[in-house]
Design a protein around this motif. Structure first.
Motif, PDB file in Angstrom:
ATOM      1  N   PRO A  77     -18.346  32.658 -35.514  1.00  8.64           N
ATOM      2  CA  PRO A  77     -19.282  32.156 -34.236  1.00  8.64           C
ATOM      3  C   PRO A  77     -19.058  32.749 -33.192  1.00  8.64           C
ATOM      4  O   PRO A  77     -18.131  33.556 -32.901  1.00  8.64           O
ATOM      5  CB  PRO A  77     -18.980  30.705 -34.245  1.00  8.64           C
ATOM      6  N   ALA A  78     -20.219  32.912 -32.339  1.00 11.08           N
ATOM      7  CA  ALA A  78     -20.144  33.872 -31.040  1.00 11.08           C
ATOM      8  C   ALA A  78     -18.890  33.246 -30.158  1.00 11.08           C
ATOM      9  O   ALA A  78     -18.920  31.975 -29.767  1.00 11.08           O
ATOM     10  CB  ALA A  78     -21.575  33.711 -30.163  1.00 11.08           C
ATOM     11  N   THR A  79     -17.760  33.669 -29.851  1.00 13.42           N
ATOM     12  CA  THR A  79     -16.691  33.330 -29.161  1.00 13.42           C
ATOM     13  C   THR A  79     -16.200  34.637 -28.372  1.00 13.42           C
ATOM     14  O   THR A  79     -16.010  35.668 -28.553  1.00 13.42           O
ATOM     15  CB  THR A  79     -15.408  32.976 -30.404  1.00 13.42           C
ATOM     16  N   PRO A  80     -15.892  34.192 -26.964  1.00 12.97           N
ATOM     17  CA  PRO A  80     -15.531  35.248 -25.944  1.00 12.97           C
ATOM     18  C   PRO A  80     -13.830  35.531 -26.215  1.00 12.97           C
ATOM     19  O   PRO A  80     -13.061  34.302 -26.760  1.00 12.97           O
ATOM     20  CB  PRO A  80     -15.646  34.730 -24.637  1.00 12.97           C
ATOM     21  N   GLY A  81     -13.439  36.496 -25.880  1.00 17.35           N
ATOM     22  CA  GLY A  81     -11.886  36.983 -26.075  1.00 17.35           C
ATOM     23  C   GLY A  81     -11.218  37.751 -25.126  1.00 17.35           C
ATOM     24  O   GLY A  81     -12.203  38.457 -24.314  1.00 17.35           O
ATOM     25  N   VAL A  82     -10.210  37.587 -24.706  1.00 15.05           N
ATOM     26  CA  VAL A  82      -9.569  38.620 -23.810  1.00 15.05           C
ATOM     27  C   VAL A  82      -7.701  38.740 -24.219  1.00 15.05           C
ATOM     28  O   VAL A  82      -7.476  37.632 -24.453  1.00 15.05           O
ATOM     29  CB  VAL A  82      -9.673  38.002 -22.515  1.00 15.05           C
ATOM     30  N   GLY A  83      -7.628  39.610 -23.991  1.00 18.35           N
ATOM     31  CA  GLY A  83      -6.054  39.939 -24.402  1.00 18.35           C
ATOM     32  C   GLY A  83      -5.614  41.175 -23.923  1.00 18.35           C
ATOM     33  O   GLY A  83      -6.172  42.122 -23.231  1.00 18.35           O
ATOM     34  N   PHE A  84      -4.293  41.599 -24.329  1.00 18.44           N
ATOM     35  CA  PHE A  84      -3.751  42.851 -24.179  1.00 18.44           C
ATOM     36  C   PHE A  84      -2.739  43.237 -25.057  1.00 18.44           C
ATOM     37  O   PHE A  84      -2.100  42.057 -25.866  1.00 18.44           O
ATOM     38  CB  PHE A  84      -3.120  42.977 -22.596  1.00 18.44           C
ATOM     39  N   ALA A  85      -2.184  44.358 -25.103  1.00 13.34           N
ATOM     40  CA  ALA A  85      -1.173  44.617 -25.982  1.00 13.34           C
ATOM     41  C   ALA A  85      -0.283  45.701 -25.034  1.00 13.34           C
ATOM     42  O   ALA A  85      -0.780  46.485 -24.564  1.00 13.34           O
ATOM     43  CB  ALA A  85      -1.309  45.533 -27.241  1.00 13.34           C
ATOM     44  N   LEU A  86       1.079  45.580 -25.299  1.00 15.31           N
ATOM     45  CA  LEU A  86       2.115  46.556 -24.436  1.00 15.31           C
ATOM     46  C   LEU A  86       2.809  47.349 -25.403  1.00 15.31           C
ATOM     47  O   LEU A  86       3.094  46.760 -26.738  1.00 15.31           O
ATOM     48  CB  LEU A  86       2.963  45.722 -23.679  1.00 15.31           C
ATOM     49  N   GLY A  87       2.926  48.634 -25.535  1.00 14.65           N
ATOM     50  CA  GLY A  87       3.510  49.398 -26.201  1.00 14.65           C
ATOM     51  C   GLY A  87       5.085  49.015 -26.109  1.00 14.65           C
ATOM     52  O   GLY A  87       5.459  49.379 -25.115  1.00 14.65           O
ATOM     53  N   ILE A  88       5.732  48.496 -27.121  1.00 11.41           N
ATOM     54  CA  ILE A  88       7.178  48.517 -27.163  1.00 11.41           C
ATOM     55  C   ILE A  88       7.998  49.828 -26.967  1.00 11.41           C
ATOM     56  O   ILE A  88       8.850  50.176 -25.822  1.00 11.41           O
ATOM     57  CB  ILE A  88       7.818  47.595 -28.343  1.00 11.41           C
ATOM     58  N   ASP A  89       7.644  50.962 -27.815  1.00 13.34           N
ATOM     59  CA  ASP A  89       8.333  52.279 -27.848  1.00 13.34           C
ATOM     60  C   ASP A  89       8.241  52.589 -26.260  1.00 13.34           C
ATOM     61  O   ASP A  89       9.053  53.130 -25.854  1.00 13.34           O
ATOM     62  CB  ASP A  89       7.649  53.056 -28.749  1.00 13.34           C
ATOM     63  N   ARG A  90       6.881  52.758 -25.859  1.00 13.09           N
ATOM     64  CA  ARG A  90       6.752  53.413 -24.419  1.00 13.09           C
ATOM     65  C   ARG A  90       7.316  52.946 -23.252  1.00 13.09           C
ATOM     66  O   ARG A  90       7.713  53.339 -22.444  1.00 13.09           O
ATOM     67  CB  ARG A  90       5.247  53.572 -24.138  1.00 13.09           C
TER      68      ARG A  90
END
Ligand code: HAM
Length: 425
Positions: free
Chosen positions: A294-307
């Motif tokens: 269904p039409a659903t907004p989304g927001v998020g992030f990812a952080l690189g552990i290695d870096r």
């Protein structure tokens, strides 16, 4: 030379470094769980179609996918990131919204391996599905910011931008294409090739030759709809309210195609390689629908552990050695007392190691010293006979004879009380 080595772009994360990774994820979990995010563990591979949504003009899809046909004839890909899989999971399970989840795990991209860029790399991240509230964008960004702060990192900068809604973005890309084509004879060959695939990515070019053209390019800000502009203003007001410093970077476009409205990146100024982005994210309001949900907004992030850990190394923060050992058992009789006592002390909550292979007293004491243990518990023939042991404080060299049955209490008086791990009653 052994017969096999790790493949290019992969590494063994050895102890004690691997313990630091675990602590990293635990610290991230602590921060985001305080804001109501719950852990999700999506599969490491999915139908290739899930990841094609990242954009048919992106490097991740066109060049870097680890895809193959499985024995059942399905087209499968190892995940290059978590967001698309989580949107697929949302469309499949239809949880109540807002759905706030966090994750920690490996991703796979067939990239040119270099400092800070690996083919298998780990991320921690959060995603929220089901709300368009711009103050949620702020909460998400704040989670990342607070986590970097909690690691002790000082040299991380936040860049933000808005890519507008779909129509704004399409109009902008068209204007950008026309502009870049009008100056294409000034661009590097690489940028010319990128222009054919994805004009937005030309803005990311790090080549000196492309800089003057990029600087003169139209910016997305000129193309934002009133709604997208109002959304971005509220995000900026929220960041100001939380006193989170940021730079608005009109050239920030991100490497995946699903973004709309807010995009952001965390960049470490302590990393001197070309790979300075320690994390990034944004809004992806059309992705769940694209995946059949269904039409659903989304927001998020990812952080690189290695870096991020490389950034920690260069700022000399979040250092971690091997776990501390409370007691090391030296048994020069037959090893049975070491077996029994280590089991008992571990159950009582202590961290206990011991020597093996019936080595001499001298050799076992050497291992005990090297282990960094606070105390050595020594069992020779006399002690074994009398049911005692010699407890030697390896920091002060103080020594006393202790009844084995009273060892738990005695050890606690030296290293402190511990919570039992098992009930041995
Ligand atoms: P991304 O910018 O592709 O975004 O990756 C996020 C972070 O993962 C990067 O900033 C970097 O620290 C790390 N990273 C990416 N590729 C590599 C690599 N080859 N080697 C080492 N580290 C790497 C995403 O993955 C989006 N899923 C983020 C997101 C979540 N957007 C919305 N929600």
């Amino acid at each position: 030379m052994p017969s096999f080595q790790t493949s290019p772009g992969t590494r063994d994360i050895l102890p004690p470094q691997a313990g630091r990774w675990r602590a990293f994820s635990a610290q991230f979990a602590d921060i985001v769980e305080s804001a109501g995010y719950e852990c999700i563990i999506p599969p490491m591979f999915e139908d290739l179609g899930v990841f094609l949504r990242l954009g048919d003009a992106t490097d991740v899809v066109t060049k870097e996918m680890y895809d193959f046909e499985d024995k059942g004839g399905r087209r499968i890909a190892l995940r290059p990131e978590h967001t698309a899989g989580i949107c697929r999971a949302f469309a499949q399970h239809r949880p109540t919204t807002p759905w706030k989840v966090w994750y920690s795990g490996s991703n796979f991209r067939y990239e040119k391996a270099q400092a800070g860029r690996f083919r298998q790399f780990d991320q921690v991240g959060i995603e929220v599905l089901g709300s368009t509230d711009p103050l949620l964008d702020v909460e998400v960004i704040a989670m990342g910011w607070q986590f970097f702060e909690s690691l002790g990192l000082k040299n991380v900068v936040l860049m933000v931008n808005s890519l507008g809604d779909l129509a704004d973005r399409a109009a902008y890309i068209e204007a950008l294409r026309q502009y870049l084509e009008s100056r294409s004879d000034e661009l590097s060959d690489e940028a010319k090739a990128t222009l054919q695939r994805n004009p937005l990515r030309v803005l990311d070019s790090k080549r000196a030759q492309d800089k003057p053209v990029v600087i003169g390019a139209p910016t997305i800000a000129e193309f934002l709809s009133d709604e997208a502009r109002a959304h971005f203003s509220t995000v900026i007001a929220g960041l100001d309210a939380l006193k989170i410093p940021y730079t608005i970077n009109a050239g920030l476009v991100r490497g995946l195609d699903y973004y709309q409205r807010t995009v952001f990146e965390f960049v470490s100024t302590s990393l001197d390689s070309a790979q300075t982005a320690v994390g990034g994210g944004g809004r992806y309001d059309g992705l769940v629908e694209d995946l059949g949900g269904p039409a659903t907004p989304g927001v998020g992030f990812a952080l690189g552990i290695d870096r991020t850990l490389l950034a920690c190394d260069s700022e000399e923060v979040f250092n971690m050695g091997s776990p501390e050992i409370d007691a090391f058992i030296v048994d020069v009789v037959d090893g049975m007392s070491a077996l029994r006592l280590s089991d008992e002390l571990r159950a009582a909550g202590f961290t206990v190691d011991r020597a093996y292979d019936g080595r001499s007293m001298k050799s076992q004491m050497k291992v005990a010293d090297r282990s960094g243990a606070r105390v050595a518990i020594i069992i020779g023939p006399d002690e074994a006979e009398s049911g005692n042991c010699t407890v030697r404080n390896l920091m002060t060299s103080d020594q006393s004879i202790v009844v084995q049955a009273e060892l738990v209490t005695h050890l606690a008086s030296i290293v402190g009380e511990r919570n039992p791990r098992r009930n041995t009653q």
